[in-house]
Motif scaffolding. Structure first.
Motif, PDB file in Angstrom:
ATOM      1  N   THR A   1      41.270  44.838  46.199  1.00 20.12           N
ATOM      2  CA  THR A   1      41.116  43.671  45.336  1.00 20.12           C
ATOM      3  C   THR A   1      42.480  43.010  45.180  1.00 20.12           C
ATOM      4  O   THR A   1      43.496  43.699  45.042  1.00 20.12           O
ATOM      5  CB  THR A   1      40.578  44.097  43.959  1.00 20.12           C
ATOM      6  OG1 THR A   1      39.221  44.546  44.114  1.00 20.12           O
ATOM      7  CG2 THR A   1      40.613  42.956  42.950  1.00 20.12           C
TER       8      THR A   1
ATOM      9  N   ALA B   1      48.455  43.003  43.012  1.00 15.73           N
ATOM     10  CA  ALA B   1      48.709  41.910  42.077  1.00 15.73           C
ATOM     11  C   ALA B   1      49.903  41.092  42.559  1.00 15.73           C
ATOM     12  O   ALA B   1      50.911  41.654  43.005  1.00 15.73           O
ATOM     13  CB  ALA B   1      48.975  42.455  40.671  1.00 15.73           C
TER      14      ALA B   1
ATOM     15  N   ILE C   1      44.691  39.878  43.094  1.00 12.81           N
ATOM     16  CA  ILE C   1      44.763  38.940  41.976  1.00 12.81           C
ATOM     17  C   ILE C   1      46.088  38.213  42.102  1.00 12.81           C
ATOM     18  O   ILE C   1      47.156  38.846  42.127  1.00 12.81           O
ATOM     19  CB  ILE C   1      44.671  39.664  40.627  1.00 12.81           C
ATOM     20  CG1 ILE C   1      43.349  40.433  40.529  1.00 12.81           C
ATOM     21  CG2 ILE C   1      44.804  38.678  39.469  1.00 12.81           C
ATOM     22  CD1 ILE C   1      43.235  41.307  39.300  1.00 12.81           C
TER      23      ILE C   1
ATOM     24  N   TYR D   1      45.513  35.396  33.080  1.00 14.61           N
ATOM     25  CA  TYR D   1      45.857  36.237  34.230  1.00 14.61           C
ATOM     26  C   TYR D   1      45.637  37.705  33.894  1.00 14.61           C
ATOM     27  O   TYR D   1      45.010  38.460  34.660  1.00 14.61           O
ATOM     28  CB  TYR D   1      47.305  35.987  34.637  1.00 14.61           C
ATOM     29  CG  TYR D   1      47.839  36.899  35.723  1.00 14.61           C
ATOM     30  CD1 TYR D   1      47.615  36.625  37.070  1.00 14.61           C
ATOM     31  CD2 TYR D   1      48.580  38.031  35.414  1.00 14.61           C
ATOM     32  CE1 TYR D   1      48.100  37.449  38.071  1.00 14.61           C
ATOM     33  CE2 TYR D   1      49.077  38.867  36.400  1.00 14.61           C
ATOM     34  CZ  TYR D   1      48.831  38.578  37.730  1.00 14.61           C
ATOM     35  OH  TYR D   1      49.325  39.412  38.710  1.00 14.61           O
TER      36      TYR D   1
ATOM     37  N   VAL E   1      41.124  35.390  42.678  1.00 15.38           N
ATOM     38  CA  VAL E   1      40.711  36.794  42.681  1.00 15.38           C
ATOM     39  C   VAL E   1      39.818  37.034  43.894  1.00 15.38           C
ATOM     40  O   VAL E   1      38.887  36.259  44.151  1.00 15.38           O
ATOM     41  CB  VAL E   1      39.936  37.160  41.399  1.00 15.38           C
ATOM     42  CG1 VAL E   1      39.574  38.652  41.398  1.00 15.38           C
ATOM     43  CG2 VAL E   1      40.739  36.811  40.157  1.00 15.38           C
TER      44      VAL E   1
ATOM     45  N   GLU F   1      39.395  43.703  36.136  1.00 16.81           N
ATOM     46  CA  GLU F   1      39.268  44.325  37.449  1.00 16.81           C
ATOM     47  C   GLU F   1      39.616  45.810  37.401  1.00 16.81           C
ATOM     48  O   GLU F   1      38.981  46.633  38.070  1.00 16.81           O
ATOM     49  CB  GLU F   1      40.136  43.591  38.469  1.00 16.81           C
ATOM     50  CG  GLU F   1      39.626  42.207  38.818  1.00 16.81           C
ATOM     51  CD  GLU F   1      38.190  42.223  39.299  1.00 16.81           C
ATOM     52  OE1 GLU F   1      37.883  42.980  40.250  1.00 16.81           O
ATOM     53  OE2 GLU F   1      37.364  41.507  38.716  1.00 16.81           O
TER      54      GLU F   1
ATOM     55  N   THR G   1      42.026  38.860  33.408  1.00 12.59           N
ATOM     56  CA  THR G   1      41.399  39.048  34.712  1.00 12.59           C
ATOM     57  C   THR G   1      41.813  40.378  35.334  1.00 12.59           C
ATOM     58  O   THR G   1      40.979  41.129  35.853  1.00 12.59           O
ATOM     59  CB  THR G   1      41.777  37.888  35.648  1.00 12.59           C
ATOM     60  OG1 THR G   1      41.353  36.658  35.059  1.00 12.59           O
ATOM     61  CG2 THR G   1      41.129  38.052  37.009  1.00 12.59           C
ATOM     62  N   LEU G   2      43.103  40.674  35.277  1.00  6.98           N
ATOM     63  CA  LEU G   2      43.586  41.939  35.833  1.00  6.98           C
ATOM     64  C   LEU G   2      42.986  43.128  35.083  1.00  6.98           C
ATOM     65  O   LEU G   2      42.519  44.099  35.707  1.00  6.98           O
ATOM     66  CB  LEU G   2      45.116  41.977  35.769  1.00  6.98           C
ATOM     67  CG  LEU G   2      45.818  43.239  36.281  1.00  6.98           C
ATOM     68  CD1 LEU G   2      45.350  43.623  37.667  1.00  6.98           C
ATOM     69  CD2 LEU G   2      47.333  43.037  36.256  1.00  6.98           C
TER      70      LEU G   2
ATOM     71  N   THR H   1      48.426  34.565  41.023  1.00  6.93           N
ATOM     72  CA  THR H   1      48.604  33.297  40.340  1.00  6.93           C
ATOM     73  C   THR H   1      49.377  32.342  41.244  1.00  6.93           C
ATOM     74  O   THR H   1      50.385  32.710  41.836  1.00  6.93           O
ATOM     75  CB  THR H   1      49.343  33.452  38.998  1.00  6.93           C
ATOM     76  OG1 THR H   1      49.662  32.150  38.502  1.00  6.93           O
ATOM     77  CG2 THR H   1      50.615  34.257  39.127  1.00  6.93           C
TER      78      THR H   1
ATOM     79  N   ARG I   1      37.588  40.260  45.339  1.00  7.35           N
ATOM     80  CA  ARG I   1      37.145  41.581  44.886  1.00  7.35           C
ATOM     81  C   ARG I   1      36.649  42.444  46.038  1.00  7.35           C
ATOM     82  O   ARG I   1      35.928  41.967  46.926  1.00  7.35           O
ATOM     83  CB  ARG I   1      36.024  41.435  43.851  1.00  7.35           C
ATOM     84  CG  ARG I   1      36.459  40.781  42.555  1.00  7.35           C
ATOM     85  CD  ARG I   1      35.308  40.624  41.577  1.00  7.35           C
ATOM     86  NE  ARG I   1      35.789  40.065  40.320  1.00  7.35           N
ATOM     87  CZ  ARG I   1      35.893  38.759  40.081  1.00  7.35           C
ATOM     88  NH1 ARG I   1      35.543  37.882  41.028  1.00  7.35           N
ATOM     89  NH2 ARG I   1      36.342  38.328  38.921  1.00  7.35           N
TER      90      ARG I   1
ATOM     91  N   LEU J   1      44.613  30.462  39.704  1.00 11.08           N
ATOM     92  CA  LEU J   1      44.288  31.886  39.619  1.00 11.08           C
ATOM     93  C   LEU J   1      43.243  32.219  40.670  1.00 11.08           C
ATOM     94  O   LEU J   1      42.170  31.626  40.708  1.00 11.08           O
ATOM     95  CB  LEU J   1      43.754  32.209  38.223  1.00 11.08           C
ATOM     96  CG  LEU J   1      43.419  33.677  37.934  1.00 11.08           C
ATOM     97  CD1 LEU J   1      44.665  34.559  38.082  1.00 11.08           C
ATOM     98  CD2 LEU J   1      42.834  33.814  36.525  1.00 11.08           C
TER      99      LEU J   1
END
Length: 270
Positions: free
Chosen positions: A59, A18, A61, A123, A8, A130, A126-127, A63, A10, A6
């Motif tokens: 940003t 995503a 994100i 996942y 990220v 954000e 986290t999304l 996987t 920012r 994972l």
């Protein structure tokens, strides 16, 4: 497995990219259960992060986990996003062409629940975090869900896909102005596009898209011929095709225009 699956990055702009399907990581405990590691990785959104890299300040994100382990863009309840149409499950048992992924028993309910806790839930936590962080800064936030797929997959759709496939679940997940801006940028590129065709947006788009609350979600599914030289019959010797920056650059230029239109909308200037 560590959290290397994972990633990220920012920024404080009102745009999130995503990437739920770009990964190829297979946990060691699962490798021998799959028909082959190649088969378990075949349906990745190949080179999708490279395709979008550096195009816009957003940003991201992503996987790194293979979607064959768990699909972070499916309804976690197991309900189909496309009733009556062929699709794959939360923990897929077949590939896009309907071939079995496992040598023996498929994941049972307990194993699916463990994978959901270990991967899917993390996942999406986290999304969601954000989205909340950026929504506290901006009146609008856009979640742009990045996908790509082989141009021809007869089990999933008839004939070759349009190059750009925009999903808003019939306009429910974002403002009409955002769909219009993305569609206009696609049209200006001279490439084929469709809005809410075969791909209307997966669970991410449908779950987070709440335009009345200032969160707009849209999915972009790209036919891979736009940036890769696709073989007629993918096989271990020819799939995935290599990523070539020069080959991908024309599509990247078009994507930059699309993403700038999205960012303009998010900033309220569209």
């Amino acid at each position: 497995m560590s959290d290397c699956w994972l990633e990220v990055r920012r920024t404080d702009t009102p745009l999130i990219l995503a990437f739920p399907h770009g990964g190829t990581i297979l946990p060691n405990v699962l490798i021998e259960r799959f028909v082959s590691p190649w088969a378990a990785r075949r349906d990745a959104d190949w080179h999708i992060a490279d395709l979008y890299a550096g195009l816009v300040d957003a940003t991201t994100i992503a996987t790194g986990l293979s979607r064959s382990v768990i699909d972070c863009n499916r309804d976690p309840s197991g309900a189909s996003l496309y009733p009556g149409q062929a699709t794959t499950e939360l923990c897929p048992t077949t590939d896009f062409d309907g071939n079995l992924l496992y040598r023996g028993a498929h994941p049972d309910a307990a194993e699916i629940a463990r994978r959901r806790t270990d991967y899917f839930d993390r996942y999406h936590a986290t999304l969601a975090a954000e989205i909340a962080r950026l929504r506290a800064i901006h009146d609008r936030v856009v979640v742009y869900d990045c996908h790509s797929i082989r141009s021809v997959v007869p089990r999933l759709f008839d004939g070759p896909l349009p190059l750009f496939n925009i999903g808003s679940n019939g306009g429910a997940t974002c403002a009409p102005a955002l769909v219009d801006a993305v569609a206009a940028a696609c049209a200006a590129s001279g490439r084929s596009h469709v809005v809410d065709g075969r791909f209307r947006g997966g669970w991410t788009t449908r779950h987070y898209g709440k335009p009345e609350l200032g969160v707009h979600a849209i999915q972009m599914e790209i036919a891979m011929r736009g940036y890769l030289d696709e073989p007629a019959d993918p096989a271990p010797g020819n799939w995935p095709p290599p990523y070539g920056p020069a080959r991908a650059e024309p599509l990247r230029l078009a994507l930059a225009c699309i993403l700038n239109a999205v960012l303009d909308f998010a900033k309220g200037s569209a």
